[in-house]
Design a protein around this motif. Structure first.
Motif, PDB file in Angstrom:
ATOM      1  N   GLY A 130       0.776  -1.236   0.000  1.00 17.01           N
ATOM      2  CA  GLY A 130       0.000   0.000   0.000  1.00 17.01           C
ATOM      3  C   GLY A 130       0.804   1.281   0.000  1.00 17.01           C
ATOM      4  O   GLY A 130       0.231   2.383  -0.051  1.00 17.01           O
ATOM      5  N   ILE A 131       2.141   1.194   0.037  1.00 16.29           N
ATOM      6  CA  ILE A 131       2.939   2.411   0.169  1.00 16.29           C
ATOM      7  C   ILE A 131       2.857   3.291  -1.075  1.00 16.29           C
ATOM      8  O   ILE A 131       2.928   4.516  -0.987  1.00 16.29           O
ATOM      9  CB  ILE A 131       4.418   2.072   0.488  1.00 16.29           C
ATOM     10  CG1 ILE A 131       5.162   3.317   0.967  1.00 16.29           C
ATOM     11  CG2 ILE A 131       5.100   1.458  -0.723  1.00 16.29           C
ATOM     12  CD1 ILE A 131       4.671   3.894   2.252  1.00 16.29           C
ATOM     13  N   ILE A 132       2.697   2.683  -2.256  1.00 11.40           N
ATOM     14  CA  ILE A 132       2.635   3.489  -3.482  1.00 11.40           C
ATOM     15  C   ILE A 132       1.376   4.339  -3.500  1.00 11.40           C
ATOM     16  O   ILE A 132       1.412   5.524  -3.842  1.00 11.40           O
ATOM     17  CB  ILE A 132       2.700   2.585  -4.736  1.00 11.40           C
ATOM     18  CG1 ILE A 132       4.048   1.840  -4.765  1.00 11.40           C
ATOM     19  CG2 ILE A 132       2.544   3.427  -5.998  1.00 11.40           C
ATOM     20  CD1 ILE A 132       5.263   2.738  -4.711  1.00 11.40           C
ATOM     21  N   ASP A 133       0.257   3.758  -3.088  1.00 12.60           N
ATOM     22  CA  ASP A 133      -0.979   4.550  -3.015  1.00 12.60           C
ATOM     23  C   ASP A 133      -0.828   5.684  -2.005  1.00 12.60           C
ATOM     24  O   ASP A 133      -1.289   6.812  -2.238  1.00 12.60           O
ATOM     25  CB  ASP A 133      -2.160   3.665  -2.631  1.00 12.60           C
ATOM     26  CG  ASP A 133      -2.581   2.729  -3.753  1.00 12.60           C
ATOM     27  OD1 ASP A 133      -2.237   3.024  -4.913  1.00 12.60           O
ATOM     28  OD2 ASP A 133      -3.241   1.713  -3.467  1.00 12.60           O
ATOM     29  N   ASP A 134      -0.178   5.392  -0.875  1.00 14.09           N
ATOM     30  CA  ASP A 134       0.061   6.436   0.130  1.00 14.09           C
ATOM     31  C   ASP A 134       0.955   7.533  -0.443  1.00 14.09           C
ATOM     32  O   ASP A 134       0.736   8.725  -0.192  1.00 14.09           O
ATOM     33  CB  ASP A 134       0.719   5.839   1.377  1.00 14.09           C
ATOM     34  CG  ASP A 134      -0.208   4.899   2.126  1.00 14.09           C
ATOM     35  OD1 ASP A 134      -1.433   5.047   1.977  1.00 14.09           O
ATOM     36  OD2 ASP A 134       0.290   4.012   2.848  1.00 14.09           O
ATOM     37  N   ALA A 135       1.988   7.140  -1.198  1.00 14.06           N
ATOM     38  CA  ALA A 135       2.909   8.118  -1.786  1.00 14.06           C
ATOM     39  C   ALA A 135       2.191   8.987  -2.815  1.00 14.06           C
ATOM     40  O   ALA A 135       2.390  10.208  -2.860  1.00 14.06           O
ATOM     41  CB  ALA A 135       4.094   7.398  -2.432  1.00 14.06           C
ATOM     42  N   ILE A 136       1.348   8.366  -3.642  1.00 10.32           N
ATOM     43  CA  ILE A 136       0.587   9.130  -4.636  1.00 10.32           C
ATOM     44  C   ILE A 136      -0.321  10.138  -3.943  1.00 10.32           C
ATOM     45  O   ILE A 136      -0.438  11.293  -4.365  1.00 10.32           O
ATOM     46  CB  ILE A 136      -0.235   8.175  -5.528  1.00 10.32           C
ATOM     47  CG1 ILE A 136       0.706   7.362  -6.432  1.00 10.32           C
ATOM     48  CG2 ILE A 136      -1.243   8.949  -6.375  1.00 10.32           C
ATOM     49  CD1 ILE A 136      -0.001   6.269  -7.220  1.00 10.32           C
TER      50      ILE A 136
ATOM     51  N   TRP B 254      18.994  14.603   1.429  1.00  9.61           N
ATOM     52  CA  TRP B 254      17.983  15.088   0.476  1.00  9.61           C
ATOM     53  C   TRP B 254      18.630  15.448  -0.864  1.00  9.61           C
ATOM     54  O   TRP B 254      18.083  15.149  -1.925  1.00  9.61           O
ATOM     55  CB  TRP B 254      17.271  16.300   1.069  1.00  9.61           C
ATOM     56  CG  TRP B 254      16.281  16.934   0.138  1.00  9.61           C
ATOM     57  CD1 TRP B 254      16.463  18.009  -0.677  1.00  9.61           C
ATOM     58  CD2 TRP B 254      14.920  16.508  -0.090  1.00  9.61           C
ATOM     59  NE1 TRP B 254      15.321  18.285  -1.389  1.00  9.61           N
ATOM     60  CE2 TRP B 254      14.364  17.386  -1.050  1.00  9.61           C
ATOM     61  CE3 TRP B 254      14.138  15.484   0.438  1.00  9.61           C
ATOM     62  CZ2 TRP B 254      13.054  17.254  -1.493  1.00  9.61           C
ATOM     63  CZ3 TRP B 254      12.828  15.357  -0.017  1.00  9.61           C
ATOM     64  CH2 TRP B 254      12.304  16.229  -0.967  1.00  9.61           C
ATOM     65  N   ARG B 255      19.781  16.095  -0.818  1.00  8.82           N
ATOM     66  CA  ARG B 255      20.428  16.536  -2.069  1.00  8.82           C
ATOM     67  C   ARG B 255      20.835  15.367  -2.949  1.00  8.82           C
ATOM     68  O   ARG B 255      20.868  15.500  -4.175  1.00  8.82           O
ATOM     69  CB  ARG B 255      21.652  17.402  -1.744  1.00  8.82           C
ATOM     70  CG  ARG B 255      21.316  18.813  -1.279  1.00  8.82           C
ATOM     71  CD  ARG B 255      22.537  19.711  -1.283  1.00  8.82           C
ATOM     72  NE  ARG B 255      23.513  19.275  -0.302  1.00  8.82           N
ATOM     73  CZ  ARG B 255      23.542  19.695   0.955  1.00  8.82           C
ATOM     74  NH1 ARG B 255      22.624  20.548   1.383  1.00  8.82           N
ATOM     75  NH2 ARG B 255      24.470  19.277   1.785  1.00  8.82           N
ATOM     76  N   THR B 256      21.153  14.226  -2.360  1.00 11.97           N
ATOM     77  CA  THR B 256      21.641  13.090  -3.147  1.00 11.97           C
ATOM     78  C   THR B 256      20.561  12.043  -3.417  1.00 11.97           C
ATOM     79  O   THR B 256      20.804  11.100  -4.172  1.00 11.97           O
ATOM     80  CB  THR B 256      22.821  12.414  -2.430  1.00 11.97           C
ATOM     81  OG1 THR B 256      22.400  11.984  -1.124  1.00 11.97           O
ATOM     82  CG2 THR B 256      23.986  13.385  -2.277  1.00 11.97           C
ATOM     83  N   ALA B 257      19.388  12.182  -2.815  1.00 10.47           N
ATOM     84  CA  ALA B 257      18.317  11.198  -2.998  1.00 10.47           C
ATOM     85  C   ALA B 257      17.630  11.397  -4.347  1.00 10.47           C
ATOM     86  O   ALA B 257      17.695  12.473  -4.953  1.00 10.47           O
ATOM     87  CB  ALA B 257      17.307  11.300  -1.859  1.00 10.47           C
ATOM     88  N   HIS B 258      16.956  10.350  -4.814  1.00  8.59           N
ATOM     89  CA  HIS B 258      16.295  10.383  -6.125  1.00  8.59           C
ATOM     90  C   HIS B 258      14.855  10.856  -5.992  1.00  8.59           C
ATOM     91  O   HIS B 258      14.092  10.303  -5.187  1.00  8.59           O
ATOM     92  CB  HIS B 258      16.321   8.988  -6.756  1.00  8.59           C
ATOM     93  CG  HIS B 258      15.745   8.940  -8.138  1.00  8.59           C
ATOM     94  ND1 HIS B 258      16.476   9.259  -9.267  1.00  8.59           N
ATOM     95  CD2 HIS B 258      14.495   8.655  -8.566  1.00  8.59           C
ATOM     96  CE1 HIS B 258      15.704   9.148 -10.331  1.00  8.59           C
ATOM     97  NE2 HIS B 258      14.503   8.783  -9.945  1.00  8.59           N
ATOM     98  N   PRO B 259      14.438  11.872  -6.752  1.00  4.35           N
ATOM     99  CA  PRO B 259      13.052  12.351  -6.662  1.00  4.35           C
ATOM    100  C   PRO B 259      12.062  11.243  -7.030  1.00  4.35           C
ATOM    101  O   PRO B 259      12.297  10.482  -7.984  1.00  4.35           O
ATOM    102  CB  PRO B 259      13.009  13.493  -7.681  1.00  4.35           C
ATOM    103  CG  PRO B 259      14.425  13.916  -7.852  1.00  4.35           C
ATOM    104  CD  PRO B 259      15.242  12.678  -7.694  1.00  4.35           C
ATOM    105  N   LEU B 260      10.982  11.150  -6.303  1.00  5.74           N
ATOM    106  CA  LEU B 260       9.931  10.176  -6.591  1.00  5.74           C
ATOM    107  C   LEU B 260       8.727  10.933  -7.126  1.00  5.74           C
ATOM    108  O   LEU B 260       8.165  11.788  -6.442  1.00  5.74           O
ATOM    109  CB  LEU B 260       9.549   9.403  -5.322  1.00  5.74           C
ATOM    110  CG  LEU B 260       8.494   8.297  -5.498  1.00  5.74           C
ATOM    111  CD1 LEU B 260       9.005   7.222  -6.448  1.00  5.74           C
ATOM    112  CD2 LEU B 260       8.123   7.696  -4.155  1.00  5.74           C
ATOM    113  N   GLU B 261       8.343  10.597  -8.352  1.00  6.51           N
ATOM    114  CA  GLU B 261       7.230  11.292  -9.003  1.00  6.51           C
ATOM    115  C   GLU B 261       6.240  10.257  -9.491  1.00  6.51           C
ATOM    116  O   GLU B 261       6.540   9.468 -10.391  1.00  6.51           O
ATOM    117  CB  GLU B 261       7.731  12.141 -10.172  1.00  6.51           C
ATOM    118  CG  GLU B 261       6.663  13.022 -10.800  1.00  6.51           C
ATOM    119  CD  GLU B 261       7.223  13.851 -11.942  1.00  6.51           C
ATOM    120  OE1 GLU B 261       7.733  13.247 -12.897  1.00  6.51           O
ATOM    121  OE2 GLU B 261       7.151  15.086 -11.874  1.00  6.51           O
ATOM    122  N   LEU B 262       5.078  10.219  -8.866  1.00  5.69           N
ATOM    123  CA  LEU B 262       4.033   9.274  -9.226  1.00  5.69           C
ATOM    124  C   LEU B 262       2.739  10.040  -9.442  1.00  5.69           C
ATOM    125  O   LEU B 262       2.552  11.122  -8.904  1.00  5.69           O
ATOM    126  CB  LEU B 262       3.821   8.255  -8.105  1.00  5.69           C
ATOM    127  CG  LEU B 262       5.055   7.428  -7.701  1.00  5.69           C
ATOM    128  CD1 LEU B 262       4.801   6.727  -6.381  1.00  5.69           C
ATOM    129  CD2 LEU B 262       5.380   6.413  -8.783  1.00  5.69           C
TER     130      LEU B 262
END
Length: 330
Positions: free
Chosen positions: A174-180, A241-249
């Protein structure tokens, strides 16, 4: 040049003009300097107050000798700076005494038990005025993301949320739905290979760090107030934060989503979610599971995207996706 003494640009221009033309009227100065009459009147009033200009009975003005007038101002500024230095020493001593007299418990509070940690977690977000930053790791001990009732309330009053997710979190059910849902509310999410701890920061004032389970079996955490340790955690978050990958859903949908038709001429929302999860480091199986797809459907979508991009490898597809705005770049 004279702004350090408290004079504005117009004040200085009028004073310098009077040095060369003593006995001038406000009208003459306004014409000479091409300034509005009101600006000249205001500057003359200031200069007379400062003792830099004298006013005769016939409304003519003369500049006081610089060595005398400016010298007096400079001496006053020196005296003021010396007083400020003395005040600085006094304030520093008062601050040092206050900190020395404080108990360490005023800066660090130990929290034990799921209920107490959940309560403090919500309180930290409720206390935020401008921003909340967090590291999210699995397992969720006190409060799963979908039960964080403080987040939408804080967002509603203008608090900015940023969170870094440990890559392993993306495999949680369920984490993807939460992230969206969070992204739709304006939360900014990024993914890191591995996070050192769980963490939530409210502005630069409060920090909650969950700890390992105690020998008695209860989870623990520490609540940090403004201190050097909190400053270090602040810097740690910004570095990660500066080195992490942006998550866009975006959106929802799964196997039966009509947007997965192979004839599409551009990446669909489902395609973008597939790319976002794979670029974040998930395996094909994990990404397919999170999106409710079979591995076969995921591979079919990837082949279609590679044909669309005109590339032969997944690495080339990832570069093309970032370059063409299919997913967000770091």
């Amino acid at each position: 040049m004279l702004d350090v003494l408290g004079l504005g640009p117009d004040d200085e221009r009028v004073y310098r003009a009077l040095l060369g033309r003593p006995g001038s009227t406000a009208t003459l100065l306004a014409d000479q300097l091409d300034l509005a009459h009101a600006h000249v009147d205001r500057a003359l009033s200031e200069l007379v107050t400062w003792g830099l200009v004298t006013r005769a009975a016939d409304d003519r003005f003369t500049a006081a000798p610089p060595a005398m007038a400016l010298g007096a101002l400079i001496s006053q500024r020196r005296d003021g700076l010396r007083m400020a230095e003395h005040a600085l020493v006094t304030f520093a001593e008062e601050h040092r005494a206050a900190m020395t007299g404080s108990s360490i418990s005023d800066l660090i509070e130990v929290v034990t038990g799921v209920d107490a940690i959940r309560h403090r977690f919500l309180q930290v977000q409720q206390a935020a005025r401008t921003q909340v930053r967090s590291f999210i790791t699995a397992p969720f001990v006190a409060l799963p993301p979908d039960e964080n009732t403080a987040e939408p309330v804080a967002i509603g009053r203008g608090v900015h949320f940023r969170a870094v997710l440990d890559r392993a979190v993306l495999t949680e059910p369920g984490i993807i739905d939460d992230a969206i849902d969070s992204l739709g509310k304006g939360v900014h999410l990024r993914v890191a290979d591995e996070l050192p701890m769980k963490l939530v920061l409210a502005d630069a004032d409060l920090g909650l760090v969950p700890l390992a389970v105690t020998p008695a079996g209860e989870p623990g955490a520490v609540l940090l107030h403004r201190s050097g340790l909190l400053d270090a955690l602040d810097a740690l978050f910004e570095t990660v934060w500066r080195t992490a990958h942006p998550l866009e859903l975006s959106g929802t949908g799964g196997e039966d989503d009509p947007a997965v038709e192979v004839g599409a001429t551009g990446p669909t929302d489902l395609d973008r979610r597939i790319l976002a999860l794979l670029l974040a480091g998930l395996t094909d199986l994990a990404a397919a599971t999170q999106l409710g797809l079979s591995p076969r459907t995921l591979h079919r979508r990837l082949r279609h995207l590679m044909d669309m991009a005109g590339v032969r490898t997944r690495m080339q597809l990832g570069a093309h996706a970032v370059r063409n705005g299919w997913v967000e770049a770091l």
